[in-house]
Design an enzyme around this catalytic site. Structure first.
Site, PDB file in Angstrom:
ATOM      1  N   THR A 124      39.364  32.127  46.712  1.00  0.00           N
ATOM      2  CA  THR A 124      38.409  32.905  46.193  1.00  0.00           C
ATOM      3  C   THR A 124      37.750  32.068  45.001  1.00  0.00           C
ATOM      4  O   THR A 124      38.546  31.863  44.041  1.00  0.00           O
ATOM      5  CB  THR A 124      38.807  34.261  45.738  1.00  0.00           C
ATOM      6  OG1 THR A 124      39.381  34.829  47.008  1.00  0.00           O
ATOM      7  CG2 THR A 124      37.542  34.979  45.235  1.00  0.00           C
ATOM      8  N   ARG A 259      21.101  48.050  49.373  1.00  0.00           N
ATOM      9  CA  ARG A 259      20.553  46.758  49.130  1.00  0.00           C
ATOM     10  C   ARG A 259      19.886  46.703  47.913  1.00  0.00           C
ATOM     11  O   ARG A 259      19.227  47.724  47.310  1.00  0.00           O
ATOM     12  CB  ARG A 259      19.261  46.552  50.057  1.00  0.00           C
ATOM     13  CG  ARG A 259      19.829  46.795  51.587  1.00  0.00           C
ATOM     14  CD  ARG A 259      18.880  45.595  52.492  1.00  0.00           C
ATOM     15  NE  ARG A 259      19.422  45.885  53.838  1.00  0.00           N
ATOM     16  CZ  ARG A 259      20.296  45.103  54.512  1.00  0.00           C
ATOM     17  NH1 ARG A 259      20.920  44.275  53.861  1.00  0.00           N
ATOM     18  NH2 ARG A 259      20.691  45.557  55.795  1.00  0.00           N
ATOM     19  N   CYS A 268      16.997  64.864  41.450  1.00  0.00           N
ATOM     20  CA  CYS A 268      18.110  65.108  42.018  1.00  0.00           C
ATOM     21  C   CYS A 268      19.386  64.349  41.338  1.00  0.00           C
ATOM     22  O   CYS A 268      20.204  64.605  40.626  1.00  0.00           O
ATOM     23  CB  CYS A 268      18.520  65.297  43.563  1.00  0.00           C
ATOM     24  SG  CYS A 268      17.438  66.749  44.186  1.00  0.00           S
ATOM     25  N   LYS A 271      19.921  64.260  37.360  1.00  0.00           N
ATOM     26  CA  LYS A 271      20.293  65.520  37.096  1.00  0.00           C
ATOM     27  C   LYS A 271      21.625  65.825  37.523  1.00  0.00           C
ATOM     28  O   LYS A 271      22.566  66.347  36.697  1.00  0.00           O
ATOM     29  CB  LYS A 271      19.288  66.752  37.582  1.00  0.00           C
ATOM     30  CG  LYS A 271      19.586  67.905  37.752  1.00  0.00           C
ATOM     31  CD  LYS A 271      18.641  68.885  38.025  1.00  0.00           C
ATOM     32  CE  LYS A 271      18.769  69.103  39.623  1.00  0.00           C
ATOM     33  NZ  LYS A 271      19.922  69.899  40.342  1.00  0.00           N
TER      34      LYS A 271
HETATM   35  N1  LIG Z   1      46.780  37.248  48.484  1.00  0.00           N
HETATM   36  C1  LIG Z   1      45.669  37.813  49.143  1.00  0.00           C
HETATM   37  O1  LIG Z   1      45.976  38.720  49.921  1.00  0.00           O
HETATM   38  C2  LIG Z   1      44.682  36.954  49.061  1.00  0.00           C
HETATM   39  C3  LIG Z   1      43.449  37.430  49.857  1.00  0.00           C
HETATM   40  C4  LIG Z   1      42.171  36.898  50.121  1.00  0.00           C
HETATM   41  C5  LIG Z   1      41.940  35.726  49.124  1.00  0.00           C
HETATM   42  N2  LIG Z   1      42.970  35.346  48.358  1.00  0.00           N
HETATM   43  C6  LIG Z   1      42.600  34.291  47.580  1.00  0.00           C
HETATM   44  O2  LIG Z   1      43.348  33.161  48.001  1.00  0.00           O
HETATM   45  C7  LIG Z   1      43.742  32.066  47.313  1.00  0.00           C
HETATM   46  C8  LIG Z   1      45.299  32.146  47.322  1.00  0.00           C
HETATM   47  O3  LIG Z   1      45.856  33.127  46.990  1.00  0.00           O
HETATM   48  P1  LIG Z   1      47.517  33.442  47.348  1.00  0.00           P
HETATM   49  O4  LIG Z   1      47.524  34.894  47.267  1.00  0.00           O
HETATM   50  O5  LIG Z   1      47.995  32.779  48.596  1.00  0.00           O
HETATM   51  O6  LIG Z   1      48.143  32.452  46.214  1.00  0.00           O
HETATM   52  P2  LIG Z   1      49.677  31.882  45.844  1.00  0.00           P
HETATM   53  O7  LIG Z   1      49.793  32.025  44.176  1.00  0.00           O
HETATM   54  O8  LIG Z   1      50.449  32.972  46.658  1.00  0.00           O
HETATM   55  O9  LIG Z   1      49.776  30.698  46.393  1.00  0.00           O
HETATM   56  C9  LIG Z   1      49.170  29.590  45.992  1.00  0.00           C
HETATM   57  C10 LIG Z   1      50.027  28.559  46.442  1.00  0.00           C
HETATM   58  O10 LIG Z   1      49.275  27.210  46.092  1.00  0.00           O
HETATM   59  C11 LIG Z   1      50.437  26.186  45.479  1.00  0.00           C
HETATM   60  N3  LIG Z   1      49.630  25.115  44.856  1.00  0.00           N
HETATM   61  C12 LIG Z   1      49.030  25.137  43.816  1.00  0.00           C
HETATM   62  N4  LIG Z   1      48.518  23.804  43.538  1.00  0.00           N
HETATM   63  C13 LIG Z   1      48.761  23.278  44.796  1.00  0.00           C
HETATM   64  C14 LIG Z   1      48.492  21.588  44.899  1.00  0.00           C
HETATM   65  N5  LIG Z   1      47.839  20.965  44.016  1.00  0.00           N
HETATM   66  N6  LIG Z   1      48.987  21.545  46.349  1.00  0.00           N
HETATM   67  C15 LIG Z   1      49.606  22.235  47.159  1.00  0.00           C
HETATM   68  N7  LIG Z   1      49.746  23.437  46.702  1.00  0.00           N
HETATM   69  C16 LIG Z   1      49.537  23.972  45.566  1.00  0.00           C
HETATM   70  C17 LIG Z   1      51.096  27.095  44.710  1.00  0.00           C
HETATM   71  O11 LIG Z   1      52.575  26.414  44.395  1.00  0.00           O
HETATM   72  C18 LIG Z   1      51.216  28.369  45.555  1.00  0.00           C
HETATM   73  O12 LIG Z   1      52.366  28.235  46.602  1.00  0.00           O
HETATM   74  C19 LIG Z   1      43.485  32.745  45.804  1.00  0.00           C
HETATM   75  O13 LIG Z   1      42.183  32.080  45.579  1.00  0.00           O
HETATM   76  C20 LIG Z   1      43.311  34.239  46.186  1.00  0.00           C
HETATM   77  O14 LIG Z   1      42.238  34.939  45.197  1.00  0.00           O
HETATM   78  C21 LIG Z   1      44.179  35.915  48.383  1.00  0.00           C
END
Ligand SMILES: NC(=O)c1ccc[n+]([C@@H]2O[C@H](COP(=O)([O-])OP(=O)(O)OC[C@H]3O[C@@H](n4cnc5c(N)ncnc54)[C@H](O)[C@@H]3O)[C@@H](O)[C@H]2O)c1
Length: 438
Positions: A124, A259, A268, A271
């Site tokens: 993200t 939108r 409405c 208020k």
């Molecule tokens: N957890 C969720 O439910 C979820 C859902 C949608 C989106 N996201 C997004 O997805 C992304 C990842 O989230 P997550 O929860 O899996 O994170 P996390 O912290 O569980 O995992 C990230 C992993 O990346 C590894 N990492 C860091 N630097 C690295 C590198 N240079 N090379 C290889 N690996 C590396 C870390 O060691 C870690 O294992 C974030 O941007 C988060 O916002 C998460």
């Protein structure tokens, strides 16, 4: 396809295992050797429904393996999914350090590899991060052009922790922000056979969609909980209220009111929000979301004033005055409020609204206008042309076909669009056009 997945956290681990189970050849990469070893031992590095069995299966068949060696993974794959963490900095800003580092590493490995490879960002990240921060890093390390020599896409992740394997195979949607069609095609091929609608959009749009989703989900939960607390204080069963609320698919659970457009008003909404917030306060129930809806609306109205100020002209024409098209109801009309603010700042205003003429202003409306906008009579024009002749800046707050067809194109008069005109997409490129929130 031969896929490398960077980051074996929740997102990377689930993506890697599910893609492997779909028949892709997947190699997971993490800087954390413990996670790499766990995957190679056919164990899941995260606790999540179904992920244990899935990883055991795909590692046993050889469809998934893990490494800490970026070069090995890149040489052995045609597409990379970047799933590293993007946590908050202490001040709330987005930490892009892991993204930058992994992009450098991928870029350096790609420079050695040669041939086209597509880098897909699943993490993200705020709109602009990919094109302004990560693409320049990739191009610098690879020594080529993104969209030509290297494929780049943003493919946000919509899985929910707890049900993410299920969500992967039955996603609410697939969003592909593509730099070029070939990059998008590569992502599409990866998910071939999965259900759900696919949206192919520009890269920053894909980045923004994830934020729109998560902000809305948080807002929904906050809204429901605040409403629950107010109902409880008033002795009403909130679940009964919400059961009926949710059954309304026309106005509540629908695309209605979602939108970006002009501020709301009318007799409405303002208020009723005021009295609900007042009742909550009297019952000592804190409702910060509900309490900030009207201030948010007022700030939005102020954006229109600021656009007129930015145009730097004094003669303003306003189209629309009543709060809803096809009515002459002026009570708490946001357009009346806007006219008042502009009038107060000394702008030379002329207003046209086909439904509002002084002769038709009866009862409550006449009183309202006399109190709130006593100079309305002087400001009201009888025709679209009269306003156009006067205006250096046109504020468009109505969909009246007579107004829309008369609006000129080009740089003068400046058009301040409060309603997202039907031809707004084309007008956005014109020098004299300003959209309120688009
Ligand atoms: N957890 C969720 O439910 C979820 C859902 C949608 C989106 N996201 C997004 O997805 C992304 C990842 O989230 P997550 O929860 O899996 O994170 P996390 O912290 O569980 O995992 C990230 C992993 O990346 C590894 N990492 C860091 N630097 C690295 C590198 N240079 N090379 C290889 N690996 C590396 C870390 O060691 C870690 O294992 C974030 O941007 C988060 O916002 C998460």
């Amino acid at each position: 396809m031969k896929v490398s997945v960077f980051g074996l956290g929740y997102v990377g681990c689930v993506s890697a295992a599910c893609l492997a189970s779909m028949g892709h050849e997947v190699i997971g990469v993490d800087v954390n050797q413990v996670k790499v070893d766990l995957v190679n031992d056919a164990k899941a590095p995260v606790v999540e429904e179904r992920i244990g069995e899935l990883i055991a299966d795909v590692v046993r068949t050889g469809a998934l393996r893990a490494t800490a060696d970026v070069r090995e993974a890149i040489i052995d794959s045609e597409i990379s999914l970047v799933c590293v963490g993007t946590p908050s900095e202490p001040n709330g800003s987005l930490c892009t350090t892991y993204l930058e580092r992994v992009t450098e590493e991928i870029g350096a490995a790609l420079a050695e590899r040669g041939g086209r490879h597509t880098v897909v960002f699943r993490s993200t990240m705020l709109p602009g991060t990919c094109l302004n921060l990560l693409v320049p890093i990739l191009e610098k390390y690879v020594g080529g052009t993104a969209g030509v020599d290297i494929g780049v896409a943003v493919n946000p992740e919509f899985l929910r922790e707890g049900t993410s394997v299920r969500d992967f195979f039955d996603p609410p949607k697939t969003v592909i922000g593509e730099l070029d069609a070939a990059s998008g095609d590569a992502v599409l091929a990866l998910y071939d056979g999965l259900p759900g609608e696919v949206f192919r959009v520009p890269v920053p749009t894909a980045e923004a969609i994830k934020y729109a989703d998560n902000a809305f989900h948080g807002l929904k939960i906050g809204f429901a909980n605040e409403l629950g607390a107010v109902c409880q204080a008033l002795g009403v069963d909130s679940h009964q209220v919400m059961d009926v609320f949710l059954a309304d698919r026309k106005l509540n659970i629908s695309s209605a009111y979602l939108r970006p457009g002009f501020a709301f008003g009318g007799s409405c909404l303002p208020k009723d929000l005021r009295s609900l917030v007042h009742a909550a306060q009297r019952a000592d129930v804190s409702v910060p979301i509900l309490a900030h809806v009207l201030p948010s609306n007022s700030d939005h109205l102020q954006r229109a004033v600021e656009l007129v100020e930015r145009a730097g002209k004094r003669r303003v024409g306003m189209f629309g005055l009543s709060f809803k098209p096809g009515t002459d109801d002026l009570r708490e009309s946001p357009l009346v409020e806007l006219a008042e603010r502009l009038f107060g700042k000394g702008y030379d205003l002329k207003i046209y609204d086909a439904n509002v003429s002084l002769s038709r202003l009866l009862g409550a409306n006449r009183e309202y206008i006399e109190n709130r906008l006593p100079h309305l009579a002087q400001l009201l024009a009888d025709s679209v042309e009269e306003v156009l002749e006067h205006a250096e800046v046109c504020l468009v707050g109505t969909r009246d076909p007579a107004v829309l067809s008369a609006l000129p194109h080009g740089d003068a008069p400046v058009i301040v669009d409060l309603i997202r005109l039907p031809d707004a997409e084309a007008r956005r490129a014109e020098p004299g056009y300003m959209g309120l929130a688009w």
